[in-house]
Scaffold this motif. Structure first.
Motif, mmCIF file in Angstrom:
data_model
loop_
_atom_site.group_PDB
_atom_site.id
_atom_site.type_symbol
_atom_site.label_atom_id
_atom_site.label_comp_id
_atom_site.label_asym_id
_atom_site.label_seq_id
_atom_site.Cartn_x
_atom_site.Cartn_y
_atom_site.Cartn_z
ATOM 1 N N ILE A 146 47.086 39.922 38.414
ATOM 2 C CA ILE A 146 47.376 40.964 39.401
ATOM 3 C C ILE A 146 46.116 41.775 39.692
ATOM 4 O O ILE A 146 45.805 42.083 40.847
ATOM 5 C CB ILE A 146 48.513 41.877 38.897
ATOM 6 N N VAL A 147 45.378 42.123 38.647
ATOM 7 C CA VAL A 147 44.120 42.866 38.851
ATOM 8 C C VAL A 147 43.164 42.058 39.718
ATOM 9 O O VAL A 147 42.599 42.576 40.701
ATOM 10 C CB VAL A 147 43.469 43.188 37.491
ATOM 11 N N MET A 148 42.987 40.793 39.398
ATOM 12 C CA MET A 148 42.049 39.965 40.165
ATOM 13 C C MET A 148 42.522 39.756 41.596
ATOM 14 O O MET A 148 41.716 39.786 42.536
ATOM 15 C CB MET A 148 41.837 38.635 39.450
ATOM 16 N N ASN A 149 43.823 39.540 41.777
ATOM 17 C CA ASN A 149 44.350 39.337 43.121
ATOM 18 C C ASN A 149 44.216 40.588 43.981
ATOM 19 O O ASN A 149 43.777 40.520 45.137
ATOM 20 C CB ASN A 149 45.824 38.919 43.052
ATOM 21 N N ARG A 150 44.619 41.730 43.435
ATOM 22 C CA ARG A 150 44.597 42.967 44.211
ATOM 23 C C ARG A 150 43.168 43.426 44.483
ATOM 24 O O ARG A 150 42.843 43.865 45.597
ATOM 25 C CB ARG A 150 45.375 44.068 43.482
ATOM 26 N N CYS A 151 42.310 43.351 43.472
ATOM 27 C CA CYS A 151 40.927 43.781 43.665
ATOM 28 C C CYS A 151 40.171 42.801 44.550
ATOM 29 O O CYS A 151 39.320 43.203 45.353
ATOM 30 C CB CYS A 151 40.226 43.929 42.316
ATOM 31 N N GLY A 152 40.502 41.524 44.443
ATOM 32 C CA GLY A 152 39.867 40.537 45.305
ATOM 33 C C GLY A 152 40.216 40.760 46.764
ATOM 34 O O GLY A 152 39.390 40.513 47.660
ATOM 35 N N ALA A 153 41.436 41.237 47.030
ATOM 36 C CA ALA A 153 41.878 41.472 48.405
ATOM 37 C C ALA A 153 41.146 42.637 49.057
ATOM 38 O O ALA A 153 41.185 42.774 50.289
ATOM 39 C CB ALA A 153 43.382 41.735 48.429
ATOM 40 N N LEU A 154 40.463 43.467 48.274
ATOM 41 C CA LEU A 154 39.707 44.587 48.854
ATOM 42 C C LEU A 154 38.466 44.111 49.588
ATOM 43 O O LEU A 154 37.931 44.823 50.444
ATOM 44 C CB LEU A 154 39.303 45.582 47.750
ATOM 45 N N GLY A 155 37.992 42.904 49.266
ATOM 46 C CA GLY A 155 36.816 42.362 49.934
ATOM 47 C C GLY A 155 35.531 43.068 49.519
ATOM 48 O O GLY A 155 35.521 43.911 48.622
ATOM 49 N N GLY A 156 34.437 42.726 50.214
ATOM 50 C CA GLY A 156 33.152 43.353 49.939
ATOM 51 C C GLY A 156 32.668 43.068 48.530
ATOM 52 O O GLY A 156 33.054 42.073 47.906
ATOM 53 N N PRO A 157 31.832 43.943 47.986
ATOM 54 C CA PRO A 157 31.317 43.754 46.622
ATOM 55 C C PRO A 157 32.418 43.699 45.572
ATOM 56 O O PRO A 157 32.318 42.948 44.603
ATOM 57 C CB PRO A 157 30.422 44.982 46.416
ATOM 58 N N THR A 158 33.490 44.475 45.776
ATOM 59 C CA THR A 158 34.587 44.465 44.807
ATOM 60 C C THR A 158 35.284 43.110 44.808
ATOM 61 O O THR A 158 35.619 42.565 43.748
ATOM 62 C CB THR A 158 35.603 45.575 45.126
ATOM 63 N N GLY A 159 35.487 42.551 46.007
ATOM 64 C CA GLY A 159 36.104 41.234 46.096
ATOM 65 C C GLY A 159 35.239 40.159 45.469
ATOM 66 O O GLY A 159 35.743 39.247 44.800
ATOM 67 N N ALA A 160 33.931 40.255 45.674
ATOM 68 C CA ALA A 160 33.011 39.288 45.081
ATOM 69 C C ALA A 160 33.017 39.393 43.560
ATOM 70 O O ALA A 160 32.962 38.382 42.853
ATOM 71 C CB ALA A 160 31.602 39.512 45.623
ATOM 72 N N TYR A 161 33.083 40.622 43.065
ATOM 73 C CA TYR A 161 33.136 40.837 41.622
ATOM 74 C C TYR A 161 34.412 40.234 41.045
ATOM 75 O O TYR A 161 34.405 39.621 39.977
ATOM 76 C CB TYR A 161 33.050 42.333 41.324
ATOM 77 N N ALA A 162 35.528 40.386 41.763
ATOM 78 C CA ALA A 162 36.800 39.827 41.302
ATOM 79 C C ALA A 162 36.726 38.300 41.216
ATOM 80 O O ALA A 162 37.250 37.693 40.273
ATOM 81 C CB ALA A 162 37.925 40.257 42.233
ATOM 82 N N SER A 163 36.062 37.666 42.180
ATOM 83 C CA SER A 163 35.923 36.205 42.161
ATOM 84 C C SER A 163 35.081 35.748 40.976
ATOM 85 O O SER A 163 35.419 34.769 40.296
ATOM 86 C CB SER A 163 35.285 35.718 43.469
ATOM 87 N N ALA A 164 34.001 36.459 40.719
ATOM 88 C CA ALA A 164 33.136 36.102 39.591
ATOM 89 C C ALA A 164 33.861 36.322 38.266
ATOM 90 O O ALA A 164 33.767 35.503 37.342
ATOM 91 C CB ALA A 164 31.855 36.931 39.645
ATOM 92 N N ALA A 165 34.590 37.425 38.184
ATOM 93 C CA ALA A 165 35.324 37.723 36.955
ATOM 94 C C ALA A 165 36.407 36.675 36.701
ATOM 95 O O ALA A 165 36.675 36.309 35.556
ATOM 96 C CB ALA A 165 35.945 39.114 37.044
ATOM 97 N N ARG A 166 37.018 36.175 37.769
ATOM 98 C CA ARG A 166 38.072 35.166 37.624
ATOM 99 C C ARG A 166 37.526 33.891 36.982
ATOM 100 O O ARG A 166 38.168 33.276 36.134
ATOM 101 C CB ARG A 166 38.696 34.844 38.984
ATOM 102 N N GLU A 167 36.336 33.490 37.399
ATOM 103 C CA GLU A 167 35.750 32.274 36.840
ATOM 104 C C GLU A 167 35.522 32.417 35.335
ATOM 105 O O GLU A 167 35.837 31.508 34.556
ATOM 106 C CB GLU A 167 34.433 31.955 37.551
ATOM 107 N N THR A 168 34.969 33.548 34.923
ATOM 108 C CA THR A 168 34.723 33.777 33.492
ATOM 109 C C THR A 168 36.036 33.871 32.733
ATOM 110 O O THR A 168 36.180 33.317 31.635
ATOM 111 C CB THR A 168 33.910 35.062 33.291
ATOM 112 N N TRP A 169 36.996 34.582 33.307
ATOM 113 C CA TRP A 169 38.311 34.750 32.680
ATOM 114 C C TRP A 169 38.993 33.409 32.482
ATOM 115 O O TRP A 169 39.574 33.133 31.425
ATOM 116 C CB TRP A 169 39.157 35.672 33.550
ATOM 117 N N GLN A 170 38.944 32.546 33.493
ATOM 118 C CA GLN A 170 39.556 31.229 33.384
ATOM 119 C C GLN A 170 38.877 30.396 32.309
ATOM 120 O O GLN A 170 39.544 29.709 31.528
ATOM 121 C CB GLN A 170 39.503 30.505 34.732
ATOM 122 N N PHE A 171 37.561 30.454 32.253
ATOM 123 C CA PHE A 171 36.819 29.700 31.244
ATOM 124 C C PHE A 171 37.224 30.133 29.838
ATOM 125 O O PHE A 171 37.390 29.302 28.936
ATOM 126 C CB PHE A 171 35.314 29.900 31.440
#
Length: 261
Positions: free
Chosen positions: A61-86
């Protein structure tokens, strides 16, 4: 006064102590070596799977909602998702395989299999996580701040470090013999990004559900797109059926359960 008798008695006591102490030491070591390790119970392993599932839904939920904000926050959410999944994906898969193998309530929605019990659990967990995150009630700066804080925490955390090792190993062993999960919590959150509000048929359906389950009936709205509505119906927490309404006429949706491999 040290008489010959007292000296002799003291010598016997010392000799006895010298003999007994090593014997006690050996017995103590033997007891430690033969202590039986009690394996985790089925209930403990299942609870661990629930805990991992709950943590995963909150993080998604955190990654989805923060990713939907776009911009630097959205990019950070995408990067965090990759690490989290790993860090956590294998444990999440094990937890979902075990839980889904114990959920015998699958239904088909648009050719996809879902567990009504899983839907209810993910629904409740996601609403709780949304409420805690509360992005809608924050200013743009507040949204950025809370997202950066939450993302920095989840991208570095590993579920494996948070739980008992023996129970984690038992979860992995049990998951090996469980079938693959047809639909994951991530799939549920993708389909129901935001849970819809009740439609026109909700009130009449609620009255019908209460008549069949007077004390603890529950209905979760899955689709509200007039004239089509879909609802999941529960009684005392137990899934009852999937109800589809067309132009206000509601009936249990026909279902063909998928064959598990």
């Amino acid at each position: 006064m040290n008489t010959p008798l007292s000296i002799a008695m003291r010598g016997k006591r010392l000799a006895s102590t010298a003999l007994v102490s090593p014997l006690l030491l050996v017995l103590g070591l033997t007891a430690c070596q033969t202590t039986e390790v009690i394996p985790p119970t089925d209930a403990e392993v299942k609870q661990l799977a629930h805990d991992i599932e709950a943590a995963a839904v909150a993080d998604m939920i955190v990654m989805n909602r923060c990713g939907a904000l776009g911009g630097p926050t959205g990019a950070y959410a995408s990067a965090a998702r990759e690490t989290w999944q790993f860090n956590n994906q294998n444990l999440i898969i094990d937890a979902e395989r075990l839980l889904n193998s114990q959920r015998n309530d699958q239904i088909i929605i648009d050719a996809m299999p879902y567990s009504l019990a899983a839907i209810a659990r993910v629904h409740d967990l996601s609403l709780s996580a949304d409420e805690r995150l509360n992005l809608a009630g924050r200013s743009p700066n507040g949204q950025k701040t809370v997202c950066e804080r939450e993302l920095s925490q989840l991208e570095t955390q590993s579920y494996a470090a948070q739980f008992d090792l023996a129970t984690l190993q038992a979860l992995g062993e049990r998951a090996e013999s469980a079938p693959d999960s047809e639909t994951s919590a991530a799939d549920i959150l993708t389909r129901w990004t935001h849970w819809p509000k009740p439609g026109r048929s909700y009130i009449s359906l609620t009255e019908s559900a209460k008549a069949q389950c007077p004390q603890q009936s529950r209905i979760i709205t899955l689709e509200n797109n007039w004239p089509t509505e879909r609802y999941a119906v529960y009684c005392a927490g137990t899934p009852q059926n999937l109800v589809q309404c067309d132009w206000g006429a509601c009936e249990a949706a026909p279902n063909e359960l998928p064959e598990r491999q």
